[in-house]
Design a protein around this motif. Structure first.
Motif, PDB file in Angstrom:
ATOM      1  N   ASN A  27      -0.653  -4.192  -5.922  1.00  0.00           N
ATOM      2  CA  ASN A  27      -0.481  -3.095  -4.968  1.00  0.00           C
ATOM      3  C   ASN A  27      -1.669  -2.153  -5.000  1.00  0.00           C
ATOM      4  N   ARG A  28      -1.816  -1.401  -3.919  1.00  0.00           N
ATOM      5  CA  ARG A  28      -2.717  -0.256  -3.877  1.00  0.00           C
ATOM      6  C   ARG A  28      -1.836   0.983  -3.913  1.00  0.00           C
ATOM      7  N   ILE A  29      -1.928   1.753  -4.997  1.00  0.00           N
ATOM      8  CA  ILE A  29      -1.086   2.931  -5.191  1.00  0.00           C
ATOM      9  C   ILE A  29      -2.019   4.130  -5.260  1.00  0.00           C
ATOM     10  N   HIS A  30      -1.997   4.955  -4.217  1.00  0.00           N
ATOM     11  CA  HIS A  30      -3.054   5.962  -4.128  1.00  0.00           C
ATOM     12  C   HIS A  30      -2.622   7.193  -3.341  1.00  0.00           C
ATOM     13  N   ASN A  31      -3.353   8.267  -3.576  1.00  0.00           N
ATOM     14  CA  ASN A  31      -3.154   9.536  -2.882  1.00  0.00           C
ATOM     15  C   ASN A  31      -1.721  10.058  -2.993  1.00  0.00           C
ATOM     16  N   ASN A  32      -1.156   9.864  -4.170  1.00  0.00           N
ATOM     17  CA  ASN A  32       0.121  10.469  -4.541  1.00  0.00           C
ATOM     18  C   ASN A  32      -0.155  11.491  -5.642  1.00  0.00           C
ATOM     19  N   ASP A  49       0.875  -1.169   0.000  1.00  0.00           N
ATOM     20  CA  ASP A  49       0.000   0.000   0.000  1.00  0.00           C
ATOM     21  C   ASP A  49       0.915   1.222   0.000  1.00  0.00           C
ATOM     22  N   ILE A  50       0.953   1.942  -1.118  1.00  0.00           N
ATOM     23  CA  ILE A  50       1.943   3.009  -1.305  1.00  0.00           C
ATOM     24  C   ILE A  50       1.196   4.328  -1.458  1.00  0.00           C
ATOM     25  N   LYS A  51       1.462   5.274  -0.561  1.00  0.00           N
ATOM     26  CA  LYS A  51       0.604   6.452  -0.508  1.00  0.00           C
ATOM     27  C   LYS A  51       1.343   7.685  -0.006  1.00  0.00           C
ATOM     28  N   ASN A  52       0.707   8.830  -0.256  1.00  0.00           N
ATOM     29  CA  ASN A  52       1.094  10.127   0.305  1.00  0.00           C
ATOM     30  C   ASN A  52       2.478  10.602  -0.127  1.00  0.00           C
ATOM     31  N   ALA A  53       2.870  10.266  -1.343  1.00  0.00           N
ATOM     32  CA  ALA A  53       4.142  10.737  -1.896  1.00  0.00           C
ATOM     33  C   ALA A  53       3.868  11.624  -3.102  1.00  0.00           C
ATOM     34  N   TYR A  54       4.856  12.380  -3.506  1.00  0.00           N
ATOM     35  CA  TYR A  54       4.741  13.077  -4.790  1.00  0.00           C
ATOM     36  C   TYR A  54       4.818  12.046  -5.910  1.00  0.00           C
ATOM     37  N   MET A  55       5.714  11.063  -5.757  1.00  0.00           N
ATOM     38  CA  MET A  55       5.829   9.953  -6.697  1.00  0.00           C
ATOM     39  C   MET A  55       5.712   8.660  -5.900  1.00  0.00           C
ATOM     40  N   GLY A  56       4.578   7.971  -6.031  1.00  0.00           N
ATOM     41  CA  GLY A  56       4.341   6.770  -5.239  1.00  0.00           C
ATOM     42  C   GLY A  56       5.432   5.736  -5.429  1.00  0.00           C
ATOM     43  N   ILE A  57       5.653   5.342  -6.685  1.00  0.00           N
ATOM     44  CA  ILE A  57       6.797   4.503  -7.053  1.00  0.00           C
ATOM     45  C   ILE A  57       7.594   5.282  -8.082  1.00  0.00           C
ATOM     46  N   ALA A  58       8.834   5.603  -7.755  1.00  0.00           N
ATOM     47  CA  ALA A  58       9.712   6.352  -8.657  1.00  0.00           C
ATOM     48  C   ALA A  58      10.779   5.413  -9.197  1.00  0.00           C
ATOM     49  N   ASN A  85      -4.695   9.520  -7.605  1.00  0.00           N
ATOM     50  CA  ASN A  85      -3.357  10.079  -7.786  1.00  0.00           C
ATOM     51  C   ASN A  85      -3.480  11.412  -8.524  1.00  0.00           C
ATOM     52  N   HIS A  86      -3.330  12.473  -7.763  1.00  0.00           N
ATOM     53  CA  HIS A  86      -3.456  13.839  -8.252  1.00  0.00           C
ATOM     54  C   HIS A  86      -2.914  14.748  -7.161  1.00  0.00           C
TER      55      HIS A  86
END
Length: 323
Positions: A233-238, A184-193, A262-263
């Motif tokens: 994965n859940r990739i959100h709120n990035n 669960d990847i969240k709250n980044a400018y780039m979730g996965i860079a 993601n916005h």
């Protein structure tokens, strides 16, 4: 009377090197794990120069306020929770907002290779390592955050181009064969860079702006970066869900992920992004972004996209060949 001829046959014993995989456990509850820090366990796994076959297992669902870096001494390492396929309620959290790896911010800094760290920004980083698996973790970068300056990179004129970047969640820097799953990847400018830049292979230097010695990244070796698998994965709120930049080697796969919300978090933040440098207008946010990525195909299939600002974002030389 016949005589038997006895033949002496020499026996040759081959000594095989036996490698024992080790498991390093982590828990914030005193006495339940070998370590109370994820980074301490990762460092221990790589102490012999390789994490090949080793596992760092986080036993609890606590929040670990630390940056975790898996470097080349830990190739072959798996970092996982005790319940990778469980819900977020039973997964541990790596929480960190990286405000250290932001340079270069001036033209002079950009001429010194050691000053370049902006693309190594992240809460959980895999750097120059191969065959690493991240399984069943929450990676929380706290909140999207931007940094940068005008007049950093050399173009046709000295100090012509801006640098604009942001904090990362999971960062893959010049890495190969990395698996990120059940996270669960969240709250980044780039979730996965992802930056799999490879200047040691047949593609050599795909970016003509990087011919100056200070812009050369140490060679990774052709066929040794990329080939990542990002799944379940859940990739959100990035601001950006997945961000590929300078991925010039092997292609990767993105499948079976839930990629949503993601916005940029607010209108005010979006305005700050746009106004920070001349590059800001190109960073509107979205699900998956490609910049300076025209060589390595990405297979993107069977994902669910929901409420992202844009599905696919292209920067300079975007990945028109991706599927």
């Amino acid at each position: 009377m016949s005589r038997k001829a006895w033949k002496v046959v020499p026996l040759v014993f081959l000594a095989a090197q036996i490698i024992f995989a080790a498991t390093y456990t982590v828990s914030k509850v005193d006495g339940e794990g070998m370590f109370t820090s994820v980074q301490a366990a990762v460092t221990a796994a790589g102490a012999d120069g390789s994490g090949d076959g080793d596992t760092v297992e986080i036993l609890d669902n606590a929040i670990y306020d630390e940056q975790v870096t898996i470097d080349s001494t830990c190739s072959g390492l798996t970092v996982k929770s005790s319940n990778p396929t469980g819900t977020s309620k039973v997964k541990p959290t790596i929480r960190h907002q990286d405000k250290e790896n932001v340079h270069p911010l001036t033209c002079e800094e950009a001429k010194v290779h050691q000053e370049k760290a902006f693309d190594m920004n992240g809460a959980l980083r895999v750097m120059r390592a191969r065959n690493v698996t991240i399984d069943g973790l929450i990676v929380d970068a706290v909140e999207p955050w931007i940094f940068g300056a005008n007049g950093v990179w050399k173009g046709d004129q000295d100090c012509e181009w801006p640098l604009q970047h942001g904090n990362g969640g999971v960062t893959l820097f010049v890495a190969g064969d990395v698996v990120v799953r059940n996270c669960d990847i969240k709250n980044a400018y780039m979730g996965i860079a992802v930056k799999d830049r490879n200047e040691g292979g047949i593609y050599a230097n795909a970016n003509t702006g990087d011919v100056a010695p200070e812009n050369i990244v140490p060679r990774a070796g052709f066929g040794k970066t990329g080939n990542h698998l990002i799944e379940n994965n859940r990739i959100h709120n990035n601001s950006f869900g997945v961000y590929f930049e300078s991925t010039w080697d092997l292609g990767s796969v993105i499948r079976y992920n839930l990629i949503y919300e993601n916005h940029h978090p607010t209108t005010a933040f979006a305005q700050d992004v746009k106004a920070l440098t001349g590059e800001g207008k190109n960073q509107a946010g979205g699900a998956i972004a490609f910049k300076d990525h025209s060589l390595s195909p990405i297979a993107i299939y069977n994902n669910t996209f929901y409420k992202n600002f844009i599905f696919f974002v292209g920067g300079w030389r975007p990945a028109y060949h991706c599927l």
